[in-house]
Design a protein around this motif. Structure first.
Motif, PDB file in Angstrom:
ATOM      1  N   LEU A   1      -3.225  11.845  -1.409  1.00  0.00           N
ATOM      2  CA  LEU A   1      -3.522  10.501  -0.926  1.00  0.00           C
ATOM      3  C   LEU A   1      -3.699  10.473   0.586  1.00  0.00           C
ATOM      4  O   LEU A   1      -4.445   9.654   1.118  1.00  0.00           O
ATOM      5  N   ASN A   2      -3.024  11.370   1.293  1.00  0.00           N
ATOM      6  CA  ASN A   2      -3.228  11.487   2.725  1.00  0.00           C
ATOM      7  C   ASN A   2      -4.668  11.880   3.027  1.00  0.00           C
ATOM      8  O   ASN A   2      -5.237  11.463   4.044  1.00  0.00           O
ATOM      9  N   ALA A   3      -5.267  12.666   2.131  1.00  0.00           N
ATOM     10  CA  ALA A   3      -6.643  13.129   2.326  1.00  0.00           C
ATOM     11  C   ALA A   3      -7.667  12.015   2.153  1.00  0.00           C
ATOM     12  O   ALA A   3      -8.853  12.224   2.434  1.00  0.00           O
ATOM     13  N   THR A   4      -7.234  10.832   1.688  1.00  0.00           N
ATOM     14  CA  THR A   4      -8.168   9.715   1.538  1.00  0.00           C
ATOM     15  C   THR A   4      -8.378   8.964   2.853  1.00  0.00           C
ATOM     16  O   THR A   4      -9.158   8.003   2.889  1.00  0.00           O
ATOM     17  N   THR A   5      -7.727   9.394   3.916  1.00  0.00           N
ATOM     18  CA  THR A   5      -7.866   8.710   5.196  1.00  0.00           C
ATOM     19  C   THR A   5      -9.327   8.549   5.634  1.00  0.00           C
ATOM     20  O   THR A   5      -9.714   7.478   6.112  1.00  0.00           O
ATOM     21  N   PRO A   6     -10.187   9.586   5.496  1.00  0.00           N
ATOM     22  CA  PRO A   6     -11.600   9.390   5.874  1.00  0.00           C
ATOM     23  C   PRO A   6     -12.285   8.285   5.079  1.00  0.00           C
ATOM     24  O   PRO A   6     -13.187   7.615   5.600  1.00  0.00           O
ATOM     25  N   LEU A   7     -11.878   8.095   3.825  1.00  0.00           N
ATOM     26  CA  LEU A   7     -12.453   7.010   3.023  1.00  0.00           C
ATOM     27  C   LEU A   7     -12.087   5.664   3.628  1.00  0.00           C
ATOM     28  O   LEU A   7     -12.924   4.766   3.753  1.00  0.00           O
ATOM     29  N   TRP A   8     -10.821   5.524   4.008  1.00  0.00           N
ATOM     30  CA  TRP A   8     -10.374   4.287   4.635  1.00  0.00           C
ATOM     31  C   TRP A   8     -11.021   4.097   6.002  1.00  0.00           C
ATOM     32  O   TRP A   8     -11.319   2.957   6.400  1.00  0.00           O
ATOM     33  N   SER A   9     -11.255   5.187   6.712  1.00  0.00           N
ATOM     34  CA  SER A   9     -11.908   5.093   8.025  1.00  0.00           C
ATOM     35  C   SER A   9     -13.313   4.519   7.887  1.00  0.00           C
ATOM     36  O   SER A   9     -13.736   3.666   8.675  1.00  0.00           O
TER      37      SER A   9
ATOM     38  N   GLU B   1      -2.836   3.926 -18.307  1.00  0.00           N
ATOM     39  CA  GLU B   1      -1.919   4.676 -19.154  1.00  0.00           C
ATOM     40  C   GLU B   1      -0.470   4.315 -18.817  1.00  0.00           C
ATOM     41  O   GLU B   1      -0.137   4.041 -17.671  1.00  0.00           O
ATOM     42  N   ARG B   2       0.379   4.342 -19.819  1.00  0.00           N
ATOM     43  CA  ARG B   2       1.796   4.066 -19.591  1.00  0.00           C
ATOM     44  C   ARG B   2       2.429   5.120 -18.697  1.00  0.00           C
ATOM     45  O   ARG B   2       3.381   4.852 -17.967  1.00  0.00           O
ATOM     46  N   SER B   3       1.898   6.338 -18.784  1.00  0.00           N
ATOM     47  CA  SER B   3       2.434   7.434 -17.979  1.00  0.00           C
ATOM     48  C   SER B   3       1.757   7.520 -16.610  1.00  0.00           C
ATOM     49  O   SER B   3       1.948   8.496 -15.883  1.00  0.00           O
ATOM     50  N   GLY B   4       0.940   6.520 -16.278  1.00  0.00           N
ATOM     51  CA  GLY B   4       0.238   6.530 -15.000  1.00  0.00           C
ATOM     52  C   GLY B   4       1.198   6.466 -13.824  1.00  0.00           C
ATOM     53  O   GLY B   4       2.370   6.123 -13.961  1.00  0.00           O
ATOM     54  N   LEU B   5       0.688   6.802 -12.643  1.00  0.00           N
ATOM     55  CA  LEU B   5       1.524   6.914 -11.455  1.00  0.00           C
ATOM     56  C   LEU B   5       1.528   5.655 -10.600  1.00  0.00           C
ATOM     57  O   LEU B   5       2.199   5.620  -9.562  1.00  0.00           O
ATOM     58  N   LEU B   6       0.783   4.626 -11.022  1.00  0.00           N
ATOM     59  CA  LEU B   6       0.683   3.433 -10.198  1.00  0.00           C
ATOM     60  C   LEU B   6       2.029   2.711 -10.111  1.00  0.00           C
ATOM     61  O   LEU B   6       2.671   2.436 -11.121  1.00  0.00           O
ATOM     62  N   GLY B   7       2.448   2.432  -8.893  1.00  0.00           N
ATOM     63  CA  GLY B   7       3.721   1.753  -8.649  1.00  0.00           C
ATOM     64  C   GLY B   7       3.864   1.492  -7.169  1.00  0.00           C
ATOM     65  O   GLY B   7       2.956   1.781  -6.374  1.00  0.00           O
ATOM     66  N   TRP B   8       5.023   0.948  -6.765  1.00  0.00           N
ATOM     67  CA  TRP B   8       5.231   0.636  -5.356  1.00  0.00           C
ATOM     68  C   TRP B   8       5.183   1.875  -4.476  1.00  0.00           C
ATOM     69  O   TRP B   8       4.683   1.829  -3.350  1.00  0.00           O
ATOM     70  N   GLY B   9       5.687   2.980  -4.983  1.00  0.00           N
ATOM     71  CA  GLY B   9       5.654   4.210  -4.197  1.00  0.00           C
ATOM     72  C   GLY B   9       4.235   4.671  -3.931  1.00  0.00           C
ATOM     73  O   GLY B   9       3.886   5.057  -2.805  1.00  0.00           O
ATOM     74  N   ALA B  10       3.390   4.629  -4.958  1.00  0.00           N
ATOM     75  CA  ALA B  10       1.994   5.024  -4.804  1.00  0.00           C
ATOM     76  C   ALA B  10       1.263   4.097  -3.848  1.00  0.00           C
ATOM     77  O   ALA B  10       0.458   4.542  -3.010  1.00  0.00           O
ATOM     78  N   LEU B  11       1.533   2.804  -3.945  1.00  0.00           N
ATOM     79  CA  LEU B  11       0.895   1.836  -3.051  1.00  0.00           C
ATOM     80  C   LEU B  11       1.323   2.068  -1.602  1.00  0.00           C
ATOM     81  O   LEU B  11       0.532   1.882  -0.671  1.00  0.00           O
ATOM     82  N   ALA B  12       2.577   2.475  -1.404  1.00  0.00           N
ATOM     83  CA  ALA B  12       3.057   2.777  -0.048  1.00  0.00           C
ATOM     84  C   ALA B  12       2.285   3.967   0.532  1.00  0.00           C
ATOM     85  O   ALA B  12       1.922   3.965   1.721  1.00  0.00           O
ATOM     86  N   LEU B  13       2.008   4.969  -0.291  1.00  0.00           N
ATOM     87  CA  LEU B  13       1.268   6.146   0.166  1.00  0.00           C
ATOM     88  C   LEU B  13      -0.171   5.785   0.514  1.00  0.00           C
ATOM     89  O   LEU B  13      -0.726   6.272   1.511  1.00  0.00           O
ATOM     90  N   VAL B  14      -0.791   4.938  -0.302  1.00  0.00           N
ATOM     91  CA  VAL B  14      -2.154   4.488  -0.022  1.00  0.00           C
ATOM     92  C   VAL B  14      -2.188   3.689   1.283  1.00  0.00           C
ATOM     93  O   VAL B  14      -3.090   3.848   2.116  1.00  0.00           O
ATOM     94  N   ALA B  15      -1.187   2.828   1.470  1.00  0.00           N
ATOM     95  CA  ALA B  15      -1.102   2.025   2.692  1.00  0.00           C
ATOM     96  C   ALA B  15      -0.919   2.917   3.920  1.00  0.00           C
ATOM     97  O   ALA B  15      -1.436   2.618   5.003  1.00  0.00           O
ATOM     98  N   ALA B  16      -0.202   4.020   3.761  1.00  0.00           N
ATOM     99  CA  ALA B  16      -0.002   4.953   4.870  1.00  0.00           C
ATOM    100  C   ALA B  16      -1.336   5.571   5.299  1.00  0.00           C
ATOM    101  O   ALA B  16      -1.628   5.677   6.499  1.00  0.00           O
ATOM    102  N   ALA B  17      -2.147   5.980   4.324  1.00  0.00           N
ATOM    103  CA  ALA B  17      -3.462   6.550   4.638  1.00  0.00           C
ATOM    104  C   ALA B  17      -4.349   5.516   5.316  1.00  0.00           C
ATOM    105  O   ALA B  17      -5.082   5.830   6.260  1.00  0.00           O
ATOM    106  N   ALA B  18      -4.291   4.265   4.843  1.00  0.00           N
ATOM    107  CA  ALA B  18      -5.072   3.194   5.458  1.00  0.00           C
ATOM    108  C   ALA B  18      -4.607   2.931   6.889  1.00  0.00           C
ATOM    109  O   ALA B  18      -5.420   2.650   7.785  1.00  0.00           O
ATOM    110  N   SER B  19      -3.302   3.036   7.124  1.00  0.00           N
ATOM    111  CA  SER B  19      -2.758   2.841   8.463  1.00  0.00           C
ATOM    112  C   SER B  19      -3.281   3.907   9.416  1.00  0.00           C
ATOM    113  O   SER B  19      -3.610   3.613  10.579  1.00  0.00           O
TER     114      SER B  19
END
Length: 292
Positions: free
Chosen positions: A97-105, A141-159
């Motif tokens: 998710l850190n590697a998504t920074t260029p996408l957010w840029s 999926e029920r086993s998906g990774l979406l949650g507050w922790g994942a959103l925090a990581l996405v927000a970090a890359a956007a920051s």
């Protein structure tokens, strides 16, 4: 050429291992404590390197005001968010998710109107990259990774993306980069420390956590700032871009080997799609020559 690739490999290893050190540091420290300690240690390393390089600390109220903004978005906020996110999300995923920074840029540039030369390939890369993020999270999926922790990581890359856009306009070329980075991390230490009173209870003393936070601050923060600067100075932004592709591979591999984190087919496919999308966003349009 070999020296360049070795330098890129070392930087990717140090940078990619930061997510492993965060995971281990959380065994004995709270997320905000991790953010503060890595900033303090990273600043100390860069202060020493700046003195060796003969670079002077930034001066002037305006410059320090800009450093506060940069430190907030580039260090204090993402450092805390990555630590918060890794409480519930694997370290390897955090690196991806850190590697998504260029996408957010690119997205930030489009929103602010500062991004020029946008063409279908880059826009397609933007959509493809975020599609890869969805593939990793698999919210259907029920086993998906979406949650507050994942959103925090996405927000970090956007920051990070917001910080890079600001720093390119306000800090680029304003003084010695090592000294400026040292000052920025020093400011980030103070900003992150302001959140300590609202931080949760400490997990308890853990010797491995202490070692991890030291490695995170000294090598995963301080020396990576320095090596990245040297790489850009010697090889240009292309060299730094290559490290960006290697970083998530390193984080996923270390997470799997050291921590036993699962590497599913969906996660691997998501990594490939994200990196492909990032690659497309870096494509520049060809210049069409007009016959005289």
């Amino acid at each position: 050429m070999i020296k360049t690739w070795v330098r890129m490999g070392v930087l990717a290893l140090l940078w990619g291992s930061a997510f492993l050190w965060i995971k281990l540091a959380l065994r004995g420290f709270t997320p905000i404590e991790v953010a503060v300690l890595r900033s303090v240690l990273g600043a100390a390393v860069l202060f020493v390197l700046a003195r060796i390089a003969g670079q002077r600390m930034p001066r002037g109220r305006t410059m320090w005001g800009r450093l506060v903004v940069a430190a907030f978005f580039c260090n204090a906020v993402p450092f805390a968010l990555f630590s918060i996110g890794e409480q519930t999300v694997d370290s390897g995923i955090a690196g991806v998710l850190n590697a998504t920074t260029p996408l957010w840029s690119l997205l930030v540039g489009l929103v602010l109107g500062t991004e020029r030369g946008t063409h279908p390939a880059r826009l397609g890369g933007l959509l493809l990259g975020f599609g890869g993020v969805l593939l990793i999270f698999a919210p259907w999926e029920r086993s998906g990774l979406l949650g507050w922790g994942a959103l925090a990581l996405v927000a970090a890359a956007a920051s990070y993306a917001i910080a890079f856009a600001y720093m390119a306009r306000k800090l680029a070329g304003t003084g010695g980069p090592i000294a400026t980075s040292a000052a920025q991390l020093g400011v980030a230490s103070g900003l992150a420390a302001l959140a300590l009173p609202v931080d949760g209870g400490r997990p308890g003393f853990d010797g491995l956590a202490v070692l991890a936070v030291v490695l995170l601050g000294v090598f995963g923060t301080g020396f990576t700032f320095y090596l990245n600067y040297r790489l850009i100075e010697d090889e240009g932004p292309t060299g730094a871009a290559v490290v960006g592709y290697l970083l998530p591979v390193v984080s996923v591999a270390l997470g799997a080997v050291v921590l036993g984190e699962p590497v599913t087919v969906r996660v691997v496919a998501g990594v490939v799609v994200v990196l492909a999308g990032v690659g497309l966003t870096r494509v520049k349009p060809r210049r069409v020559r007009v016959a005289a």
